[in-house]
Scaffold this motif. Structure first.
Motif, PDB file in Angstrom:
ATOM      1  N   VAL A 187     -23.338 -40.352  66.258  1.00  0.00           N
ATOM      2  CA  VAL A 187     -21.941 -40.755  66.427  1.00  0.00           C
ATOM      3  C   VAL A 187     -21.460 -41.521  65.199  1.00  0.00           C
ATOM      4  O   VAL A 187     -22.126 -42.448  64.731  1.00  0.00           O
ATOM      5  CB  VAL A 187     -21.785 -41.629  67.701  1.00  0.00           C
ATOM      6  CG1 VAL A 187     -20.385 -42.202  67.808  1.00  0.00           C
ATOM      7  CG2 VAL A 187     -22.119 -40.788  68.940  1.00  0.00           C
ATOM      8  N   ASP A 188     -20.314 -41.120  64.689  1.00  0.00           N
ATOM      9  CA  ASP A 188     -19.685 -41.807  63.563  1.00  0.00           C
ATOM     10  C   ASP A 188     -19.269 -43.207  64.012  1.00  0.00           C
ATOM     11  O   ASP A 188     -18.513 -43.365  64.980  1.00  0.00           O
ATOM     12  CB  ASP A 188     -18.469 -41.008  63.104  1.00  0.00           C
ATOM     13  CG  ASP A 188     -17.693 -41.697  61.994  1.00  0.00           C
ATOM     14  OD1 ASP A 188     -18.323 -42.217  61.065  1.00  0.00           O
ATOM     15  OD2 ASP A 188     -16.448 -41.723  62.074  1.00  0.00           O
ATOM     16  N   THR A 189     -19.763 -44.228  63.328  1.00  0.00           N
ATOM     17  CA  THR A 189     -19.496 -45.594  63.781  1.00  0.00           C
ATOM     18  C   THR A 189     -18.042 -46.007  63.585  1.00  0.00           C
ATOM     19  O   THR A 189     -17.527 -46.847  64.328  1.00  0.00           O
ATOM     20  CB  THR A 189     -20.404 -46.599  63.052  1.00  0.00           C
ATOM     21  OG1 THR A 189     -20.222 -46.472  61.636  1.00  0.00           O
ATOM     22  CG2 THR A 189     -21.862 -46.354  63.394  1.00  0.00           C
ATOM     23  N   ALA A 190     -17.356 -45.424  62.606  1.00  0.00           N
ATOM     24  CA  ALA A 190     -15.973 -45.815  62.336  1.00  0.00           C
ATOM     25  C   ALA A 190     -15.014 -45.319  63.407  1.00  0.00           C
ATOM     26  O   ALA A 190     -14.071 -46.018  63.786  1.00  0.00           O
ATOM     27  CB  ALA A 190     -15.538 -45.281  60.973  1.00  0.00           C
ATOM     28  N   SER A 191     -15.268 -44.112  63.925  1.00  0.00           N
ATOM     29  CA  SER A 191     -14.339 -43.499  64.885  1.00  0.00           C
ATOM     30  C   SER A 191     -14.863 -43.422  66.306  1.00  0.00           C
ATOM     31  O   SER A 191     -14.093 -43.219  67.246  1.00  0.00           O
ATOM     32  CB  SER A 191     -13.995 -42.077  64.418  1.00  0.00           C
ATOM     33  OG  SER A 191     -15.161 -41.267  64.411  1.00  0.00           O
ATOM     34  N   VAL A 195     -21.341 -30.861  65.133  1.00  0.00           N
ATOM     35  CA  VAL A 195     -20.494 -30.632  66.303  1.00  0.00           C
ATOM     36  C   VAL A 195     -19.194 -29.907  65.945  1.00  0.00           C
ATOM     37  O   VAL A 195     -18.718 -29.053  66.706  1.00  0.00           O
ATOM     38  CB  VAL A 195     -20.197 -31.969  67.021  1.00  0.00           C
ATOM     39  CG1 VAL A 195     -19.162 -31.773  68.129  1.00  0.00           C
ATOM     40  CG2 VAL A 195     -21.487 -32.547  67.613  1.00  0.00           C
ATOM     41  N   THR A 196     -18.611 -30.198  64.781  1.00  0.00           N
ATOM     42  CA  THR A 196     -17.339 -29.564  64.434  1.00  0.00           C
ATOM     43  C   THR A 196     -17.466 -28.045  64.297  1.00  0.00           C
ATOM     44  O   THR A 196     -16.469 -27.332  64.384  1.00  0.00           O
ATOM     45  CB  THR A 196     -16.766 -30.134  63.117  1.00  0.00           C
ATOM     46  OG1 THR A 196     -17.748 -30.048  62.088  1.00  0.00           O
ATOM     47  CG2 THR A 196     -16.335 -31.583  63.307  1.00  0.00           C
ATOM     48  N   SER A 197     -18.694 -27.553  64.111  1.00  0.00           N
ATOM     49  CA  SER A 197     -18.895 -26.103  64.003  1.00  0.00           C
ATOM     50  C   SER A 197     -18.850 -25.409  65.361  1.00  0.00           C
ATOM     51  O   SER A 197     -18.809 -24.174  65.413  1.00  0.00           O
ATOM     52  CB  SER A 197     -20.244 -25.807  63.328  1.00  0.00           C
ATOM     53  OG  SER A 197     -20.274 -26.295  62.007  1.00  0.00           O
ATOM     54  N   GLN A 254     -18.612 -38.183  68.271  1.00  0.00           N
ATOM     55  CA  GLN A 254     -19.911 -37.551  68.067  1.00  0.00           C
ATOM     56  C   GLN A 254     -19.785 -36.455  67.016  1.00  0.00           C
ATOM     57  O   GLN A 254     -19.011 -35.512  67.169  1.00  0.00           O
ATOM     58  CB  GLN A 254     -20.461 -36.952  69.360  1.00  0.00           C
ATOM     59  CG  GLN A 254     -21.851 -36.337  69.157  1.00  0.00           C
ATOM     60  CD  GLN A 254     -22.514 -35.882  70.442  1.00  0.00           C
ATOM     61  OE1 GLN A 254     -22.030 -36.157  71.537  1.00  0.00           O
ATOM     62  NE2 GLN A 254     -23.639 -35.179  70.319  1.00  0.00           N
ATOM     63  N   ILE A 255     -20.593 -36.561  65.968  1.00  0.00           N
ATOM     64  CA  ILE A 255     -20.516 -35.602  64.869  1.00  0.00           C
ATOM     65  C   ILE A 255     -21.752 -34.715  64.783  1.00  0.00           C
ATOM     66  O   ILE A 255     -21.752 -33.701  64.072  1.00  0.00           O
ATOM     67  CB  ILE A 255     -20.296 -36.314  63.524  1.00  0.00           C
ATOM     68  CG1 ILE A 255     -21.431 -37.308  63.235  1.00  0.00           C
ATOM     69  CG2 ILE A 255     -18.954 -37.037  63.531  1.00  0.00           C
ATOM     70  CD1 ILE A 255     -21.318 -37.977  61.852  1.00  0.00           C
ATOM     71  N   GLY A 256     -22.819 -35.079  65.506  1.00  0.00           N
ATOM     72  CA  GLY A 256     -24.038 -34.274  65.444  1.00  0.00           C
ATOM     73  C   GLY A 256     -24.898 -34.466  66.673  1.00  0.00           C
ATOM     74  O   GLY A 256     -24.660 -35.358  67.495  1.00  0.00           O
ATOM     75  N   LEU A 257     -25.897 -33.594  66.817  1.00  0.00           N
ATOM     76  CA  LEU A 257     -26.915 -33.774  67.849  1.00  0.00           C
ATOM     77  C   LEU A 257     -28.256 -33.447  67.217  1.00  0.00           C
ATOM     78  O   LEU A 257     -28.384 -32.534  66.406  1.00  0.00           O
ATOM     79  CB  LEU A 257     -26.623 -32.932  69.091  1.00  0.00           C
ATOM     80  CG  LEU A 257     -26.479 -31.424  68.954  1.00  0.00           C
ATOM     81  CD1 LEU A 257     -27.804 -30.723  69.213  1.00  0.00           C
ATOM     82  CD2 LEU A 257     -25.431 -30.910  69.942  1.00  0.00           C
ATOM     83  N   THR A 258     -29.260 -34.228  67.576  1.00  0.00           N
ATOM     84  CA  THR A 258     -30.567 -34.167  66.922  1.00  0.00           C
ATOM     85  C   THR A 258     -31.179 -32.777  67.026  1.00  0.00           C
ATOM     86  O   THR A 258     -31.361 -32.250  68.119  1.00  0.00           O
ATOM     87  CB  THR A 258     -31.526 -35.193  67.544  1.00  0.00           C
ATOM     88  OG1 THR A 258     -30.937 -36.492  67.466  1.00  0.00           O
ATOM     89  CG2 THR A 258     -32.851 -35.212  66.798  1.00  0.00           C
ATOM     90  N   SER A 259     -31.525 -32.200  65.870  1.00  0.00           N
ATOM     91  CA  SER A 259     -32.078 -30.854  65.851  1.00  0.00           C
ATOM     92  C   SER A 259     -33.487 -30.816  65.254  1.00  0.00           C
ATOM     93  O   SER A 259     -34.447 -30.626  65.979  1.00  0.00           O
ATOM     94  CB  SER A 259     -31.152 -29.907  65.083  1.00  0.00           C
ATOM     95  OG  SER A 259     -31.636 -28.576  65.109  1.00  0.00           O
ATOM     96  N   PHE A 260     -33.616 -31.010  63.942  1.00  0.00           N
ATOM     97  CA  PHE A 260     -34.956 -30.909  63.374  1.00  0.00           C
ATOM     98  C   PHE A 260     -35.175 -31.879  62.223  1.00  0.00           C
ATOM     99  O   PHE A 260     -34.259 -32.442  61.653  1.00  0.00           O
ATOM    100  CB  PHE A 260     -35.273 -29.484  62.933  1.00  0.00           C
ATOM    101  CG  PHE A 260     -34.419 -28.960  61.790  1.00  0.00           C
ATOM    102  CD1 PHE A 260     -34.769 -29.213  60.480  1.00  0.00           C
ATOM    103  CD2 PHE A 260     -33.296 -28.191  62.042  1.00  0.00           C
ATOM    104  CE1 PHE A 260     -34.009 -28.716  59.429  1.00  0.00           C
ATOM    105  CE2 PHE A 260     -32.526 -27.686  61.011  1.00  0.00           C
ATOM    106  CZ  PHE A 260     -32.883 -27.945  59.690  1.00  0.00           C
ATOM    107  N   GLY A 261     -36.464 -32.065  61.941  1.00  0.00           N
ATOM    108  CA  GLY A 261     -36.879 -32.946  60.874  1.00  0.00           C
ATOM    109  C   GLY A 261     -38.186 -32.447  60.296  1.00  0.00           C
ATOM    110  O   GLY A 261     -38.526 -31.286  60.468  1.00  0.00           O
ATOM    111  N   ALA A 262     -38.933 -33.327  59.649  1.00  0.00           N
ATOM    112  CA  ALA A 262     -40.167 -32.899  58.987  1.00  0.00           C
ATOM    113  C   ALA A 262     -41.371 -33.064  59.885  1.00  0.00           C
ATOM    114  O   ALA A 262     -41.539 -34.083  60.533  1.00  0.00           O
ATOM    115  CB  ALA A 262     -40.358 -33.679  57.709  1.00  0.00           C
TER     116      ALA A 262
END
Length: 273
Positions: A228-232, A258-260, A235-243
């Motif tokens: 979640v963008d702290t300024a607004s 999320v915008t996609s 929610q801008i993303g959801l956890t998907s992958f890492g290393a």
């Protein structure tokens, strides 16, 4: 099917093949795998993240797993496709700070799960899904998160500070999810930071990327949880992958952008902003 994803980046000379986190994608860092959980974060206070959802997923009589999600409406939860893929049922925990003490607990069958039709576990594309639940009453501990407005153009959020939250592993040595909700403030960075590590075949415009300086990151079982963008407060993303090499190694982490998917969310839920 179940996927193990751990945020880990390895210094190598060739791209590594991505892998999902344990209910989180793991993608090799130019040679390793990914995952997702909050490491080196802080403990949330009651009601601090009223949109945070916990998901206990059942795959068979002997197989279950844990993921995160976000409440986006009174009957809808947003999470990752790799979390719900193959699930027979899911128990949704709402209004919890202590993981096992939710204000509301709802169990639904697989018929209430909508996985994006373009979800591809091999390329990690379209890692997003929805869960329909019975209508929940909002309270100080249960509130929906705001989604970006549907428009012709969006910020890429590079340079923004975002907050990730979840009950995932709190260290690379941890063997189980944590009892208390954790959160961490993380900087959004250009997608090139992730693609340089995981390869452009895995990291595309439908991802959003964070740096994990100091080992502050998401990790296994944080999968599907909100960014979640702290300024607004959006929610801008959801956890998907890492290393796969580990969540505290300093490799960047990738989220579903999320915008996609706002049109897809609206067409399935009627929710738009």
């Amino acid at each position: 099917m179940k996927f193990l994803v751990v945020f880990t980046l390895l210094f190598a000379t060739a791209y590594a093949s991505p892998v999902l986190f344990q209910r989180q994608l793991e993608v090799p860092v130019l040679a390793d795998e990914l995952g997702g959980r909050i490491t080196n974060g802080q403990t949330a206070s009651e009601g601090q993240f009223p949109y945070q959802v916990g998901l206990s997923l059942k795959f068979s009589a002997l197989s279950s797993d844990w993921c995160g999600g976000s409440l986006i409406g009174s009957q809808w939860v947003l999470t990752a496709a790799h979390c719900t893929d193959g699930a027979q049922s899911v128990t949704v925990y709402l209004g919890a700070t202590v993981r096992t003490s939710p204000e509301v607990q709802i169990t639904v069958s697989s018929s209430n799960i909508i996985i994006h039709s373009g979800w591809n576990p091999n390329t990690l594309k379209n890692d997003i899904s929805l869960i329909r639940i019975s209508a929940v009453t909002y309270s100080s501990r249960i509130q929906p998160v705001s989604l970006p407005a549907i428009s012709s153009s969006y910020s890429n959020y590079v340079g923004a500070t975002a907050v990730a939250s979840g009950w995932g592993l709190i260290s690379d040595s941890a063997t189980s999810v944590t009892s208390n909700l954790q959160y961490a403030y993380v900087p959004v960075v250009p997608n090139s930071v992730c693609s340089n590590v995981y390869g452009s075949s895995f990291v595309t415009s439908s991802n959003i990327c964070i740096s994990t300086t100091g080992g502050i990151s998401t990790c296994s079982s944080d999968s599907g949880g909100p960014l979640v963008d702290t300024a607004s407060g959006i929610q801008i993303g959801l956890t998907s992958f890492g290393a796969a090499d580990g969540c505290t190694k300093g490799y960047p982490a990738a989220f579903t952008r999320v915008t996609s998917y706002l049109d897809w969310i609206k067409s399935n839920t009627g929710i738009s902003h």
